[in-house]
Design a protein around this motif. Structure first.
Motif, mmCIF file in Angstrom:
data_model
loop_
_atom_site.group_PDB
_atom_site.id
_atom_site.type_symbol
_atom_site.label_atom_id
_atom_site.label_comp_id
_atom_site.label_asym_id
_atom_site.label_seq_id
_atom_site.Cartn_x
_atom_site.Cartn_y
_atom_site.Cartn_z
ATOM 1 N N GLY A 371 0.819 -1.211 0.000
ATOM 2 C CA GLY A 371 0.000 0.000 0.000
ATOM 3 C C GLY A 371 0.850 1.258 0.000
ATOM 4 O O GLY A 371 0.543 2.232 -0.694
ATOM 5 N N ALA A 372 1.941 1.229 0.771
ATOM 6 C CA ALA A 372 2.837 2.391 0.821
ATOM 7 C C ALA A 372 3.489 2.636 -0.535
ATOM 8 O O ALA A 372 3.584 3.783 -1.000
ATOM 9 N N VAL A 373 3.951 1.565 -1.187
ATOM 10 C CA VAL A 373 4.594 1.708 -2.498
ATOM 11 C C VAL A 373 3.601 2.260 -3.523
ATOM 12 O O VAL A 373 3.933 3.149 -4.319
ATOM 13 N N ILE A 374 2.367 1.752 -3.509
ATOM 14 C CA ILE A 374 1.344 2.248 -4.444
ATOM 15 C C ILE A 374 1.096 3.734 -4.212
ATOM 16 O O ILE A 374 1.000 4.526 -5.152
ATOM 17 N N GLY A 375 1.020 4.137 -2.939
ATOM 18 C CA GLY A 375 0.802 5.544 -2.615
ATOM 19 C C GLY A 375 1.924 6.429 -3.124
ATOM 20 O O GLY A 375 1.681 7.523 -3.660
ATOM 21 N N VAL A 376 3.167 5.965 -2.980
ATOM 22 C CA VAL A 376 4.315 6.748 -3.460
ATOM 23 C C VAL A 376 4.283 6.865 -4.982
ATOM 24 O O VAL A 376 4.533 7.942 -5.540
ATOM 25 N N GLY A 395 -5.163 12.847 -0.195
ATOM 26 C CA GLY A 395 -4.590 11.887 0.745
ATOM 27 C C GLY A 395 -5.064 12.092 2.166
ATOM 28 O O GLY A 395 -5.437 11.140 2.864
ATOM 29 N N LEU A 396 -5.076 13.337 2.635
ATOM 30 C CA LEU A 396 -5.491 13.614 4.014
ATOM 31 C C LEU A 396 -6.971 13.277 4.235
ATOM 32 O O LEU A 396 -7.347 12.765 5.292
ATOM 33 N N VAL A 398 -8.722 10.923 2.702
ATOM 34 C CA VAL A 398 -8.842 9.469 2.798
ATOM 35 C C VAL A 398 -8.272 8.963 4.119
ATOM 36 O O VAL A 398 -8.820 8.042 4.744
ATOM 37 N N MET A 399 -7.180 9.566 4.584
ATOM 38 C CA MET A 399 -6.590 9.177 5.870
ATOM 39 C C MET A 399 -7.580 9.350 7.022
ATOM 40 O O MET A 399 -7.687 8.491 7.906
ATOM 41 N N ILE A 400 -8.289 10.462 7.011
ATOM 42 C CA ILE A 400 -9.273 10.728 8.084
ATOM 43 C C ILE A 400 -10.325 9.622 8.111
ATOM 44 O O ILE A 400 -10.653 9.072 9.186
ATOM 45 N N ALA A 401 -10.855 9.276 6.934
ATOM 46 C CA ALA A 401 -11.879 8.232 6.862
ATOM 47 C C ALA A 401 -11.325 6.891 7.341
ATOM 48 O O ALA A 401 -11.986 6.160 8.099
ATOM 49 N N ALA A 402 -10.093 6.545 6.926
ATOM 50 C CA ALA A 402 -9.502 5.261 7.317
ATOM 51 C C ALA A 402 -9.247 5.197 8.816
ATOM 52 O O ALA A 402 -9.484 4.170 9.462
ATOM 53 N N ALA A 432 -2.782 6.302 1.400
ATOM 54 C CA ALA A 432 -3.203 7.705 1.381
ATOM 55 C C ALA A 432 -2.159 8.606 2.024
ATOM 56 O O ALA A 432 -1.936 9.737 1.575
ATOM 57 N N PHE A 433 -1.502 8.114 3.077
ATOM 58 C CA PHE A 433 -0.457 8.906 3.725
ATOM 59 C C PHE A 433 0.682 9.209 2.755
ATOM 60 O O PHE A 433 1.149 10.346 2.655
ATOM 61 N N GLN A 434 1.159 8.196 2.037
ATOM 62 C CA GLN A 434 2.255 8.411 1.107
ATOM 63 C C GLN A 434 1.853 9.377 -0.008
ATOM 64 O O GLN A 434 2.646 10.231 -0.416
ATOM 65 N N LEU A 435 0.624 9.258 -0.489
ATOM 66 C CA LEU A 435 0.140 10.153 -1.532
ATOM 67 C C LEU A 435 0.017 11.587 -1.029
ATOM 68 O O LEU A 435 0.459 12.530 -1.688
ATOM 69 N N GLY A 436 -0.567 11.763 0.158
ATOM 70 C CA GLY A 436 -0.924 13.095 0.624
ATOM 71 C C GLY A 436 0.069 13.766 1.551
ATOM 72 O O GLY A 436 0.059 14.993 1.683
ATOM 73 N N VAL A 437 0.917 12.984 2.221
ATOM 74 C CA VAL A 437 1.843 13.559 3.200
ATOM 75 C C VAL A 437 3.286 13.144 2.920
ATOM 76 O O VAL A 437 4.181 13.988 2.865
ATOM 77 N N GLY A 438 3.519 11.847 2.747
ATOM 78 C CA GLY A 438 4.886 11.352 2.604
ATOM 79 C C GLY A 438 5.633 11.961 1.428
ATOM 80 O O GLY A 438 6.685 12.588 1.598
#
Length: 524
Positions: A371-376, A395-396, A398-402, A432-438
């Motif tokens: 999941g992390a690799v896909i997000g990146v 990303g943020l 989706v993170m809230i919902a998760a 979502a974290f990697q997409l929106g924050v990482g």
């Protein structure tokens, strides 16, 4: 090869918006209304930035005409050679990111078997996990000084040696105290790499594709974590946590060998008066007609920086610089206090408590790594197409919902089914974290600061990232035991919601801008 490396006659037009506009959407072309009334020449949208007191508006800038002739076969071959060189340098340097990811991710599987072997309490588990982060905080502060004094290349060589020694030492640790000390040393390497790799890559990459190339480091971090999960899963039946830790020595050796043959960044060479070395690197990463103008531009930028060289406190008297510094600090804190490392470090332990068996929990962590690799990969594909800001908002949200879903699942009766639902939500959250924050955070803190304070400001932000990581990793096991993981996930959801508001109001758009343009706008 990215078109940004071409000469002035065939350069791509820059995006029509300001690097410092924190609210403008990413560019999709010229505003039809923004045409010079007397000349009919297209102009850029006015540049704006939010400071502490007011909104500063910069006058529109006339956009020069662009004439892009078709590329010859010779130029196509040249572009391919340039691309190979740049990608080789970036991939080898980003091995530091892979080690960063492996050493932070491997502990999740190690703790499952280390805890009973050393009879650890939850407080000791937190200390062992977070000791690496204290070292990383130290490395993030000293790394900037070393990079300026020794060069980016030598600093990464030093980090690679520490990675290798630390990996072997922690694998041989006979007790908890020795484990803490060796992870502290390893952390210095992690912190140094986390600061210097983005700095090195951003200075050697062409502006148009800098976002994707700097984000290669984020991909390698996520890839390192995924590799750690796979190694953990393969060794889970044996419970051999020592081998899990020792495996980090392999990419560490590759980093040392690879960086030995790499050049330093052109900017560092020029700062040292080594014009010949800088030119040699630029001749491999830019078209011939663009080498001398690039050297002149860097020298002019460095001369201007030296003329206005001031302490961080002096620079912070400038409203735009102060606004960007506070934004960088906010991004650093957001990256950790949204709780991502509680998932990375403690996923198997959390899944075990939710109803999964030890081996199944360790193996299931592979899904989190994927999941992390896909997000990146998603983030890398978007930051140079739609900008830095839109992926953050997506990303943020989706993170809230998760996180809310994870909190609710934790309150249900433990079973294998609830364990797998929790795992699915963790995968969505990390992606979502990697997409929106990482991806955006590591990219932005290597871009937004003006050159005179870039190294210092990046060191401070990286230090805050690691200290935030330390605090969250230290308190999650005991607080999770006291309050329950559900309450902690709710807290992280609230922090993520506040982060979304902050990013909407404060984060600038930097897509397509050179580092020198960013410096000039910030200091204007």
């Amino acid at each position: 090869m990215p078109d940004s490396s071409r000469g002035s006659a065939d350069r791509e037009p820059r995006p029509h918006r300001s690097v410092l506009d924190p609210s403008a959407p990413p560019p999709t072309g010229l505003d039809p209304g923004l045409i010079g009334s007397d000349t009919g020449t297209p102009v850029r949208v006015p540049n704006t930035v939010v400071d502490d007191a007011r909104r500063v508006v910069v006058s529109p800038v006339t956009e020069p005409p662009v004439d892009t002739p078709p590329d010859s076969s010779e130029r196509v071959a040249m572009r391919a050679a340039i691309k190979r060189f740049v990608l080789t340098v970036v991939v080898i340097a980003a091995l530091g990111g892979a080690l960063f990811g492996y050493d932070t991710g491997v502990i999740s599987g190690v703790l499952v078997y280390l805890t009973p072997d050393f009879a650890l309490s939850q407080a000791q588990v937190g200390v062992i996990t977070s000791s690496l982060l204290i070292g990383a905080a130290i490395g993030s502060i000293t790394g900037g000084w070393m990079a300026d004094r020794w060069g980016r290349r030598m600093t990464l060589l030093f980090a690679g040696v520490l990675f290798f020694v630390g990996a072997i030492a922690q694998a041989l640790a006979p007790d908890a105290t020795t484990m803490i000390i060796t992870r502290l040393v390893l952390g210095v390497a992690v912190g140094t790499a986390s600061l210097v790799v983005p700095m090195y890559v951003s200075e050697i990459s062409p502006p148009t594709y800098r976002g994707r190339l700097v984000s290669m480091n984020s991909l390698m971090i996520a890839g390192g974590q995924l590799l750690a999960y796979i190694v953990n899963a393969l060794l889970a039946p044996t419970g051999n946590w020592r081998l899990m830790l020792a495996m980090a020595a392999v990419p560490a050796a590759a980093l040392v060998i690879g960086m030995y043959f790499m050049p330093d960044s052109p900017r560092w060479y020029l700062k040292q008066g080594r014009d010949g070395a800088a030119k040699k690197v630029l001749e491999q990463s830019y078209y011939p007609e663009n080498v001398e103008p690039t050297i002149a531009e860097i020298k002019q930028s460095e001369a201007a920086d030296a003329a206005v060289k001031a302490s961080l406190s002096d620079q912070l008297h400038k409203p735009k610089v102060r606004a960007l510094f506070y934004t960088g600090v906010g991004l650093a804190l957001i990256q950790q206090f949204v709780g991502v490392n509680t998932v990375i470090y403690y996923a198997p332990s959390t899944l075990t408590r939710a109803g999964m068996g030890d081996s199944a929990a360790v193996t299931s962590s592979i899904g989190i790594g994927i999941g992390a690799v896909i997000g990146v990969i998603l983030g890398m594909g978007l930051v140079d197409k739609i900008g830095r800001r839109p992926p953050m908002f997506i990303g943020l949200a989706v993170m809230i919902a998760a996180l809310v879903g994870m909190a609710l699942i934790e309150r249900l009766t433990q079973s294998t089914a609830t364990g797998y639902v929790l795992l699915a939500l963790m995968i969505v959250y990390v992606c979502a974290f990697q997409l929106g924050v990482g991806v955006p955070t590591w990219l932005l803190i290597s871009e937004i600061f003006p050159a005179p304070i870039r190294a210092t400001a990046m060191s401070i932000c990286t230090f805050l990232i690691w200290m935030g990581n330390f605090v969250v990793s230290l308190v999650f096991p005991p607080l999770g035991e006291l309050w329950g993981a559900s309450t902690m996930f709710f807290i992280f959801a609230v922090v993520s919601a506040l982060a979304l508001v902050f990013c909407y109001r404060r984060v600038p758009e930097t897509m397509g801008e050179s580092l020198d343009d960013i410096t000039n706008e910030a200091e204007s």
